[in-house]
Design a protein around this motif. Structure first.
Motif, PDB file in Angstrom:
ATOM      1  N   PHE A  14       0.827  -1.208   0.000  1.00  0.00           N
ATOM      2  CA  PHE A  14       0.000   0.000   0.000  1.00  0.00           C
ATOM      3  C   PHE A  14       0.861   1.258   0.000  1.00  0.00           C
ATOM      4  CE2 PHE A  14      -2.865  -3.165   1.620  1.00  0.00           C
ATOM      5  CZ  PHE A  14      -4.110  -2.790   1.143  1.00  0.00           C
ATOM      6  N   LEU A  15       0.520   2.183  -0.879  1.00  0.00           N
ATOM      7  CA  LEU A  15       1.120   3.516  -0.878  1.00  0.00           C
ATOM      8  C   LEU A  15      -0.063   4.491  -0.908  1.00  0.00           C
ATOM      9  CD1 LEU A  15       3.131   1.542  -2.739  1.00  0.00           C
ATOM     10  CD2 LEU A  15       4.453   3.636  -2.692  1.00  0.00           C
ATOM     11  N   ILE A  16      -0.356   5.070   0.224  1.00  0.00           N
ATOM     12  CA  ILE A  16      -1.555   5.897   0.377  1.00  0.00           C
ATOM     13  C   ILE A  16      -1.187   7.383   0.343  1.00  0.00           C
ATOM     14  CG2 ILE A  16      -3.554   6.403   1.853  1.00  0.00           C
ATOM     15  CD1 ILE A  16      -3.644   3.538   0.911  1.00  0.00           C
ATOM     16  N   ASP A  17      -1.948   8.142  -0.436  1.00  0.00           N
ATOM     17  CA  ASP A  17      -1.794   9.597  -0.557  1.00  0.00           C
ATOM     18  C   ASP A  17      -0.379   9.999  -0.973  1.00  0.00           C
ATOM     19  OD1 ASP A  17      -4.475   9.849   0.053  1.00  0.00           O
ATOM     20  OD2 ASP A  17      -4.095  10.020   2.191  1.00  0.00           O
ATOM     21  N   LYS A  18       0.089   9.351  -2.032  1.00  0.00           N
ATOM     22  CA  LYS A  18       1.409   9.641  -2.599  1.00  0.00           C
ATOM     23  C   LYS A  18       1.258  10.593  -3.779  1.00  0.00           C
ATOM     24  CE  LYS A  18       3.644   6.931   0.127  1.00  0.00           C
ATOM     25  NZ  LYS A  18       4.576   7.455   1.096  1.00  0.00           N
ATOM     26  N   GLU A  19       2.331  11.297  -4.079  1.00  0.00           N
ATOM     27  CA  GLU A  19       2.321  12.251  -5.188  1.00  0.00           C
ATOM     28  C   GLU A  19       3.000  11.635  -6.406  1.00  0.00           C
ATOM     29  OE1 GLU A  19       4.077  16.655  -6.011  1.00  0.00           O
ATOM     30  OE2 GLU A  19       3.193  16.277  -4.034  1.00  0.00           O
ATOM     31  N   ALA A  20       2.386  11.852  -7.572  1.00  0.00           N
ATOM     32  CA  ALA A  20       2.975  11.419  -8.842  1.00  0.00           C
ATOM     33  C   ALA A  20       2.948  12.602  -9.798  1.00  0.00           C
ATOM     34  CB  ALA A  20       2.193  10.247  -9.420  1.00  0.00           C
ATOM     35  N   GLN A  21       4.006  12.767 -10.567  1.00  0.00           N
ATOM     36  CA  GLN A  21       4.078  13.866 -11.533  1.00  0.00           C
ATOM     37  C   GLN A  21       3.265  13.566 -12.784  1.00  0.00           C
ATOM     38  OE1 GLN A  21       5.553  16.753 -10.612  1.00  0.00           O
ATOM     39  NE2 GLN A  21       5.784  15.624  -8.699  1.00  0.00           N
ATOM     40  N   ASP A  22       3.208  12.269 -13.164  1.00  0.00           N
ATOM     41  CA  ASP A  22       2.506  11.866 -14.383  1.00  0.00           C
ATOM     42  C   ASP A  22       2.152  10.381 -14.261  1.00  0.00           C
ATOM     43  OD1 ASP A  22       4.895  10.428 -14.845  1.00  0.00           O
ATOM     44  OD2 ASP A  22       5.662  11.915 -16.255  1.00  0.00           O
ATOM     45  N   TRP A  23       1.588   9.829 -15.344  1.00  0.00           N
ATOM     46  CA  TRP A  23       1.149   8.434 -15.286  1.00  0.00           C
ATOM     47  C   TRP A  23       2.320   7.461 -15.106  1.00  0.00           C
ATOM     48  CZ3 TRP A  23       2.798   4.868 -18.819  1.00  0.00           C
ATOM     49  CH2 TRP A  23       3.253   5.331 -20.060  1.00  0.00           C
ATOM     50  N   ARG A  24       3.463   7.771 -15.672  1.00  0.00           N
ATOM     51  CA  ARG A  24       4.626   6.892 -15.497  1.00  0.00           C
ATOM     52  C   ARG A  24       5.026   6.830 -14.022  1.00  0.00           C
ATOM     53  NH1 ARG A  24       5.426   9.186 -20.427  1.00  0.00           N
ATOM     54  NH2 ARG A  24       5.890   7.760 -22.137  1.00  0.00           N
ATOM     55  N   ASP A  25       5.025   7.987 -13.370  1.00  0.00           N
ATOM     56  CA  ASP A  25       5.312   8.059 -11.931  1.00  0.00           C
ATOM     57  C   ASP A  25       4.307   7.223 -11.136  1.00  0.00           C
ATOM     58  OD1 ASP A  25       7.526   9.470 -11.148  1.00  0.00           O
ATOM     59  OD2 ASP A  25       6.410  11.209 -10.397  1.00  0.00           O
ATOM     60  N   ALA A  26       3.044   7.329 -11.506  1.00  0.00           N
ATOM     61  CA  ALA A  26       1.983   6.578 -10.810  1.00  0.00           C
ATOM     62  C   ALA A  26       2.211   5.079 -10.959  1.00  0.00           C
ATOM     63  CB  ALA A  26       0.614   6.979 -11.360  1.00  0.00           C
ATOM     64  N   ILE A  27       2.587   4.643 -12.156  1.00  0.00           N
ATOM     65  CA  ILE A  27       2.870   3.217 -12.371  1.00  0.00           C
ATOM     66  C   ILE A  27       4.138   2.807 -11.622  1.00  0.00           C
ATOM     67  CG2 ILE A  27       3.530   1.480 -14.099  1.00  0.00           C
ATOM     68  CD1 ILE A  27       1.533   2.805 -16.004  1.00  0.00           C
ATOM     69  N   ARG A  28       5.129   3.696 -11.556  1.00  0.00           N
ATOM     70  CA  ARG A  28       6.340   3.378 -10.780  1.00  0.00           C
ATOM     71  C   ARG A  28       5.986   3.140  -9.303  1.00  0.00           C
ATOM     72  NH1 ARG A  28       8.550   7.621 -13.890  1.00  0.00           N
ATOM     73  NH2 ARG A  28       9.694   6.736 -15.632  1.00  0.00           N
ATOM     74  N   LEU A  29       5.049   3.923  -8.773  1.00  0.00           N
ATOM     75  CA  LEU A  29       4.614   3.717  -7.388  1.00  0.00           C
ATOM     76  C   LEU A  29       3.960   2.343  -7.236  1.00  0.00           C
ATOM     77  CD1 LEU A  29       3.173   7.261  -6.589  1.00  0.00           C
ATOM     78  CD2 LEU A  29       5.172   6.203  -5.507  1.00  0.00           C
ATOM     79  N   ALA A  30       3.106   1.981  -8.200  1.00  0.00           N
ATOM     80  CA  ALA A  30       2.468   0.657  -8.152  1.00  0.00           C
ATOM     81  C   ALA A  30       3.531  -0.434  -8.232  1.00  0.00           C
ATOM     82  CB  ALA A  30       1.453   0.518  -9.289  1.00  0.00           C
ATOM     83  N   GLY A  31       4.533  -0.231  -9.072  1.00  0.00           N
ATOM     84  CA  GLY A  31       5.630  -1.189  -9.190  1.00  0.00           C
ATOM     85  C   GLY A  31       6.447  -1.294  -7.915  1.00  0.00           C
ATOM     86  N   LYS A  32       6.632  -0.165  -7.239  1.00  0.00           N
ATOM     87  CA  LYS A  32       7.359  -0.165  -5.960  1.00  0.00           C
ATOM     88  C   LYS A  32       6.617  -1.020  -4.938  1.00  0.00           C
ATOM     89  CE  LYS A  32       8.933   3.025  -2.279  1.00  0.00           C
ATOM     90  NZ  LYS A  32       9.614   1.929  -1.618  1.00  0.00           N
ATOM     91  N   GLY A  33       5.299  -0.869  -4.879  1.00  0.00           N
ATOM     92  CA  GLY A  33       4.501  -1.683  -3.949  1.00  0.00           C
ATOM     93  C   GLY A  33       4.615  -3.167  -4.246  1.00  0.00           C
ATOM     94  N   LEU A  34       4.628  -3.520  -5.528  1.00  0.00           N
ATOM     95  CA  LEU A  34       4.770  -4.927  -5.913  1.00  0.00           C
ATOM     96  C   LEU A  34       6.160  -5.452  -5.562  1.00  0.00           C
ATOM     97  CD1 LEU A  34       3.014  -4.799  -9.411  1.00  0.00           C
ATOM     98  CD2 LEU A  34       2.166  -5.992  -7.370  1.00  0.00           C
ATOM     99  N   ALA A  35       7.189  -4.667  -5.879  1.00  0.00           N
ATOM    100  CA  ALA A  35       8.570  -5.096  -5.612  1.00  0.00           C
ATOM    101  C   ALA A  35       8.848  -5.142  -4.112  1.00  0.00           C
ATOM    102  CB  ALA A  35       9.558  -4.171  -6.319  1.00  0.00           C
ATOM    103  N   ASP A  36       8.385  -4.124  -3.365  1.00  0.00           N
ATOM    104  CA  ASP A  36       8.607  -4.093  -1.914  1.00  0.00           C
ATOM    105  C   ASP A  36       7.948  -5.276  -1.212  1.00  0.00           C
ATOM    106  OD1 ASP A  36      10.037  -1.761  -2.241  1.00  0.00           O
ATOM    107  OD2 ASP A  36       8.559  -0.462  -1.254  1.00  0.00           O
ATOM    108  N   SER A  37       6.907  -5.818  -1.826  1.00  0.00           N
ATOM    109  CA  SER A  37       6.187  -6.950  -1.236  1.00  0.00           C
ATOM    110  C   SER A  37       6.744  -8.296  -1.705  1.00  0.00           C
ATOM    111  CB  SER A  37       4.698  -6.855  -1.594  1.00  0.00           C
ATOM    112  OG  SER A  37       4.166  -5.663  -1.072  1.00  0.00           O
ATOM    113  N   GLY A  38       7.754  -8.255  -2.561  1.00  0.00           N
ATOM    114  CA  GLY A  38       8.368  -9.489  -3.034  1.00  0.00           C
ATOM    115  C   GLY A  38       7.612 -10.173  -4.162  1.00  0.00           C
ATOM    116  N   PHE A  39       6.646  -9.481  -4.758  1.00  0.00           N
ATOM    117  CA  PHE A  39       5.878 -10.078  -5.853  1.00  0.00           C
ATOM    118  C   PHE A  39       6.614 -10.011  -7.184  1.00  0.00           C
ATOM    119  CE2 PHE A  39       2.117  -8.545  -3.206  1.00  0.00           C
ATOM    120  CZ  PHE A  39       1.920  -9.776  -2.621  1.00  0.00           C
ATOM    121  N   THR A  40       7.418  -8.951  -7.369  1.00  0.00           N
ATOM    122  CA  THR A  40       8.094  -8.743  -8.654  1.00  0.00           C
ATOM    123  C   THR A  40       9.505  -8.212  -8.441  1.00  0.00           C
ATOM    124  OG1 THR A  40       7.429  -6.415  -8.875  1.00  0.00           O
ATOM    125  CG2 THR A  40       5.900  -8.068  -9.756  1.00  0.00           C
TER     126      THR A  40
END
Length: 149
Positions: A14-40
């Motif tokens: 979970f990354l709640i109330d995070k800031e993203a500059q654009d859609w790529r940034d938003a996807i990077r945040l989603a990727g961080k959550g997946l990687a931090d959880s050991g999924f990817t």
């Protein structure tokens, strides 16, 4: 969804109330959550971005909601989800459903698990009441409780 949501959506995803500059940034945040959880691995984040660059913003599946994903690959270690709520919505280039404030990252180890998790998320979010509650939920526990209903 799955029998044990915490297996697919642990607190680290979970990354709640995070800031993203654009859609790529938003996807990077989603990727961080997946990687931090050991999924990817981090490579999966690049694959999700490349998918949107190639296919367009089809991942924006409802007003304000993107389901970031790519095909199963060696970069997916386990099936899982990440949950990113942006503090300020960003455009993804989808006229009907922009801007996006909620990005759910999805990593499926194989096609079957990928589709199972994706359809469970789609079912949960197709209910406007549930969708509204999920956008307001403040903690991972609240979000999982809403999804379990």
């Amino acid at each position: 969804m799955a029998t044990d949501l915490e297996e697919f959506l642990p607190d680290s995803a979970f990354l709640i109330d995070k800031e993203a500059q654009d859609w790529r940034d938003a996807i990077r945040l989603a990727g961080k959550g997946l990687a931090d959880s050991g999924f990817t691995t981090d490579a999966y984040t690049d694959e999700m971005i490349a998918t949107v660059e190639k296919m367009g913003p089809y991942i924006v599946i409802a007003p304000g909601l993107a389901l970031a994903h790519s095909r199963p690959s060696d970069a997916v270690l386990h099936t899982g989800l990440s949950w990113v709520r942006l503090s300020k919505a960003v455009p993804f280039g989808n006229k009907a459903n922009d801007p996006v404030s909620l990005v759910i990252g999805l990593a499926g180890r194989d096609e079957n698990e990928h589709l199972q998790v994706m359809s469970a998320i789609a079912r949960a979010l197709s209910n406007p009441q549930t969708s509204s509650e999920l956008r307001k939920a403040a903690t991972p526990e609240e979000i999982r409780a809403i999804l379990k209903r």
